[in-house]
Design an enzyme around this catalytic site. Structure first.
Site, PDB file in Angstrom:
ATOM      1  N   GLU A  65       0.851  -1.193   0.000  1.00  0.00           N
ATOM      2  CA  GLU A  65       0.000   0.000   0.000  1.00  0.00           C
ATOM      3  C   GLU A  65       0.889   1.247   0.000  1.00  0.00           C
ATOM      4  O   GLU A  65       2.020   1.218   0.499  1.00  0.00           O
ATOM      5  CB  GLU A  65      -0.928  -0.072   1.231  1.00  0.00           C
ATOM      6  CG  GLU A  65      -1.744   1.152   1.561  1.00  0.00           C
ATOM      7  CD  GLU A  65      -2.800   1.543   0.536  1.00  0.00           C
ATOM      8  OE1 GLU A  65      -2.476   1.555  -0.664  1.00  0.00           O
ATOM      9  OE2 GLU A  65      -3.922   1.896   0.941  1.00  0.00           O
ATOM     10  N   ASP A  66       0.372   2.334  -0.592  1.00  0.00           N
ATOM     11  CA  ASP A  66       1.184   3.552  -0.678  1.00  0.00           C
ATOM     12  C   ASP A  66       1.357   4.234   0.670  1.00  0.00           C
ATOM     13  O   ASP A  66       2.458   4.589   1.076  1.00  0.00           O
ATOM     14  CB  ASP A  66       0.578   4.533  -1.710  1.00  0.00           C
ATOM     15  CG  ASP A  66      -0.920   4.773  -1.518  1.00  0.00           C
ATOM     16  OD1 ASP A  66      -1.494   4.326  -0.509  1.00  0.00           O
ATOM     17  OD2 ASP A  66      -1.531   5.424  -2.397  1.00  0.00           O
ATOM     18  N   ASP A 117      -2.705   6.206   6.683  1.00  0.00           N
ATOM     19  CA  ASP A 117      -3.130   7.467   7.281  1.00  0.00           C
ATOM     20  C   ASP A 117      -4.037   7.132   8.475  1.00  0.00           C
ATOM     21  O   ASP A 117      -3.548   6.839   9.562  1.00  0.00           O
ATOM     22  CB  ASP A 117      -3.831   8.298   6.197  1.00  0.00           C
ATOM     23  CG  ASP A 117      -4.243   9.687   6.656  1.00  0.00           C
ATOM     24  OD1 ASP A 117      -3.965  10.037   7.801  1.00  0.00           O
ATOM     25  OD2 ASP A 117      -4.856  10.434   5.867  1.00  0.00           O
ATOM     26  N   GLY A 147      -5.909   4.452   8.648  1.00  0.00           N
ATOM     27  CA  GLY A 147      -5.949   3.004   8.785  1.00  0.00           C
ATOM     28  C   GLY A 147      -7.243   2.360   8.319  1.00  0.00           C
ATOM     29  O   GLY A 147      -7.344   1.133   8.272  1.00  0.00           O
ATOM     30  N   LYS A 151       1.795   7.905   8.504  1.00  0.00           N
ATOM     31  CA  LYS A 151       1.665   9.109   9.339  1.00  0.00           C
ATOM     32  C   LYS A 151       1.475   8.615  10.766  1.00  0.00           C
ATOM     33  O   LYS A 151       0.353   8.310  11.167  1.00  0.00           O
ATOM     34  CB  LYS A 151       0.459   9.946   8.877  1.00  0.00           C
ATOM     35  CG  LYS A 151       0.603  10.465   7.451  1.00  0.00           C
ATOM     36  CD  LYS A 151      -0.614  11.262   7.027  1.00  0.00           C
ATOM     37  CE  LYS A 151      -0.547  11.667   5.572  1.00  0.00           C
ATOM     38  NZ  LYS A 151      -1.791  12.249   5.063  1.00  0.00           N
ATOM     39  N   ASP A 184      -1.834  10.957  -5.504  1.00  0.00           N
ATOM     40  CA  ASP A 184      -2.427  11.993  -6.354  1.00  0.00           C
ATOM     41  C   ASP A 184      -3.090  13.108  -5.563  1.00  0.00           C
ATOM     42  O   ASP A 184      -3.374  12.981  -4.371  1.00  0.00           O
ATOM     43  CB  ASP A 184      -3.483  11.364  -7.266  1.00  0.00           C
ATOM     44  CG  ASP A 184      -4.752  11.000  -6.502  1.00  0.00           C
ATOM     45  OD1 ASP A 184      -4.646  10.361  -5.437  1.00  0.00           O
ATOM     46  OD2 ASP A 184      -5.854  11.382  -6.939  1.00  0.00           O
ATOM     47  N   ARG A 233       0.667  11.847  -9.883  1.00  0.00           N
ATOM     48  CA  ARG A 233       1.121  10.502  -9.523  1.00  0.00           C
ATOM     49  C   ARG A 233       2.492  10.202 -10.134  1.00  0.00           C
ATOM     50  O   ARG A 233       3.290   9.468  -9.564  1.00  0.00           O
ATOM     51  CB  ARG A 233       0.139   9.442 -10.038  1.00  0.00           C
ATOM     52  CG  ARG A 233      -1.186   9.416  -9.312  1.00  0.00           C
ATOM     53  CD  ARG A 233      -1.937   8.144  -9.697  1.00  0.00           C
ATOM     54  NE  ARG A 233      -3.358   8.216  -9.402  1.00  0.00           N
ATOM     55  CZ  ARG A 233      -3.902   7.926  -8.226  1.00  0.00           C
ATOM     56  NH1 ARG A 233      -3.152   7.586  -7.214  1.00  0.00           N
ATOM     57  NH2 ARG A 233      -5.213   7.981  -8.064  1.00  0.00           N
TER      58      ARG A 233
END
Ligand code: 5GP
Ligand code: MG
Length: 193
Positions: free
Chosen positions: A97-98, A101, A103, A129, A157, A163
């Protein structure tokens, strides 16, 4: 846009992560005995560049697949719109996953994929984060901990754009003002039909 994480730092850290992941799987008895490929599942669209760079640095055997999840808004829970084609029952999954945040996205994906009864599931995120990430969401491999800011680039994005930037940048208030002004100017000068 100013880089928060440069292209060079991304690639160096991803090389280190590949080494950590290789080491983890090569120590697993099932992997040593069977050499069975790890099913690497990327979360579209944000994880595409990260996954592409990471898997090419791995030396373990892998199979690649994807799933798609939509975050319509912060108030609605995310929805999986496309599951991997690969059979996941008894598989060893490595989820890519990128960013982690709140969750919510990973919570949804974990729940959905555990239904398929995989033998194991590990999760790898490029960015986290930490001030926001909840304690019950377990991630096994993390690229970078970042401040609680909205970031773009390297797969991430803003309204579908940026992106393709090879580095990660913080989306600033000035960026927001500049792009909304450009959008207004474009709307004024462009008429369809
Ligand atoms: P979560 O469900 O953990 O709150 O958020 C995960 C998803 O929200 C990510 O997969 C990503 O699509 C989006 N997201 C969270 N933080 C950011 C950010 O800083 N920048 C961008 N572009 N997307 C983000
Ligand atoms: Mg994502």
């Amino acid at each position: 846009m100013e880089a928060l994480i440069s292209e060079q730092s991304l690639q160096t850290r991803i090389g280190d992560m590949a080494w950590e992941i290789d080491r983890y799987y090569k120590r697993q008895e099932w992997y040593r005995n069977t050499q069975e490929p790890v099913v690497v599942i990327g979360v579209l669209t944000g994880a595409i560049f990260f996954m592409a760079d990471l898997v090419r640095k791995l030396s373990i055997h892998t199979k690649l697949d994807y799933l798609r999840i939509s975050n319509w808004s912060y108030s609605m829970s995310p929805k999986i719109s496309s599951l991997p084609f690969t059979k996941l029952c008894n598989a060893h999954i490595l989820l890519i996953e990128d960013i982690l945040d709140t969750g919510e996205t990973l919570r949804k994906i974990h729940r959905e994929l555990y239904w398929e009864k995989p033998s194991s599931m590990k999760t790898c995120v490029l960015l986290r984060k930490p001030d926001k990430a909840p304690a019950d969401i377990v991630v096994d491999f993390v690229g970078f901990d970042i401040p609680d800011e909205f970031v773009v680039g390297y797969g991430l994005d803003h309204k579908g754009r940026y992106r393709e930037m090879p580095y990660v940048a913080v989306w600033s208030e000035e960026d927001e003002q500049r792009t909304s002004k450009n959008e207004v100017d474009r709307d004024k000068s462009f008429h369809c039909g």
